[in-house]
Design an enzyme around this catalytic site. Structure first.
Site, mmCIF file in Angstrom:
data_model
loop_
_atom_site.group_PDB
_atom_site.id
_atom_site.type_symbol
_atom_site.label_atom_id
_atom_site.label_comp_id
_atom_site.label_asym_id
_atom_site.label_seq_id
_atom_site.Cartn_x
_atom_site.Cartn_y
_atom_site.Cartn_z
ATOM 1 N N ASP A 103 -7.326 -50.590 49.869
ATOM 2 C CA ASP A 103 -7.218 -49.952 50.169
ATOM 3 C C ASP A 103 -7.866 -48.612 50.911
ATOM 4 O O ASP A 103 -8.402 -48.014 51.441
ATOM 5 C CB ASP A 103 -5.889 -49.002 49.289
ATOM 6 C CG ASP A 103 -5.677 -50.701 47.831
ATOM 7 O OD1 ASP A 103 -5.801 -51.543 48.701
ATOM 8 O OD2 ASP A 103 -5.746 -50.029 46.433
HETATM 9 N N1 URA Z 1 -8.524 -52.389 43.775
HETATM 10 C C1 URA Z 1 -6.655 -51.534 44.038
HETATM 11 O O1 URA Z 1 -6.150 -51.249 43.329
HETATM 12 N N2 URA Z 1 -7.607 -50.774 45.113
HETATM 13 C C2 URA Z 1 -8.542 -50.901 46.217
HETATM 14 O O2 URA Z 1 -8.729 -50.578 47.114
HETATM 15 C C3 URA Z 1 -10.042 -51.730 45.179
HETATM 16 C C4 URA Z 1 -9.347 -52.616 43.779
#
Ligand code: URA
Length: 239
Positions: A103
């Site tokens: 993310d």
């Molecule tokens: N899980 C998440 O919620 N975000 C990420 O970036 C990776 C795994």
């Protein structure tokens, strides 16, 4: 491989530009000037020089980035900066892409490569490649959460996750944890904590398969994988 393709692949411009370069007589193969773009060369066996300097050919590039917050794990975006935007041009010419998504507000280990086969193996849901995250959670993470994650939790859309291994490092008003999961659903870690009524306030990926984040990399820094890391990853077999 054709000389024009080879030189274009390693960043000497488009095929058209390489053709022009060849015409100038700047390219030598085993000491002999080559002007014909169609000429075949074997980069493993022959010495290829451009403007008197030997060029190294390779097909694949493998980079480990310590992804900072604020960048998208995408190859391009009209409005927002992506992890590729912070690569040096000499690396970008290989047309690499991030293996899986972190993310925008997640930090840590991101593999960036142009090796599609490897990416596929690491991302395929069938391969169950484990990924370990460090996270700071708002609220007290308990043994009950450890058990719930071990059994799999139900996300808000009804999806039942595979077992996750939750380790509590510190528990309190905010808790520090490590979580290993073998899937990569959208926002998976955040949604798994939401499923037990808690909120991820900081998330960082530490490992992917047998590849570990090099903690000496500052946020936003990257480097090529070492031969050992690469060999380990290419030979990696998940359960
Ligand atoms: N899980 C998440 O919620 N975000 C990420 O970036 C990776 C795994």
């Amino acid at each position: 491989m054709r000389i024009d393709k080879m030189l274009a692949n390693i960043g000497f411009g488009t095929r058209k530009e390489v053709k022009k370069l060849l015409k100038t007589g700047a390219v030598k193969v085993d000491g002999v000037t080559v002007k014909d773009a169609k000429q075949h060369v074997d980069p493993e066996q022959q010495v290829i020089m451009v403007h008197g300097e030997e060029v190294e050919y390779r097909e694949f590039i493998y980079l480990m980035m310590n992804k900072p917050q604020g960048l998208l794990s995408a190859t391009e975006d009209d409005r927002q900066e992506t992890v590729l935007d912070i690569l040096e041009e000499e690396d970008r010419v290989f047309a690499p892409f991030p293996v899986g998504r972190l993310d925008k507000d997640t930090e840590g280990l991101l593999l960036i490569t142009n090796d599609g086969q490897l990416a596929h193996r690491l991302l395929s849901p069938k391969k169950h490649v484990p990924k370990t995250y460090f996270a700071v959670i708002k609220g007290e993470v308990t043994e009950a959460d450890v058990v719930a994650f071990r059994e799999g939790v139900t996300l808000e859309d009804g999806y039942e996750t595979k077992p996750g291994e939750l380790e509590i490092i510190k528990s309190g008003l905010t808790s520090d944890i490590k979580l290993t999961i073998t899937e990569g659903k959208f926002h998976q870690v955040k949604r798994m904590f939401e499923a037990v009524d808690k909120k991820v306030i900081y998330l960082k990926r530490l490992t992917m398969g047998n590849l570990q984040l090099d903690e000496t990399l500052e946020l936003g820094e990257y480097r090529e994988l070492t031969d050992e890391e690469l060999e380990g990853l290419l030979n990696y077999q998940s359960e």
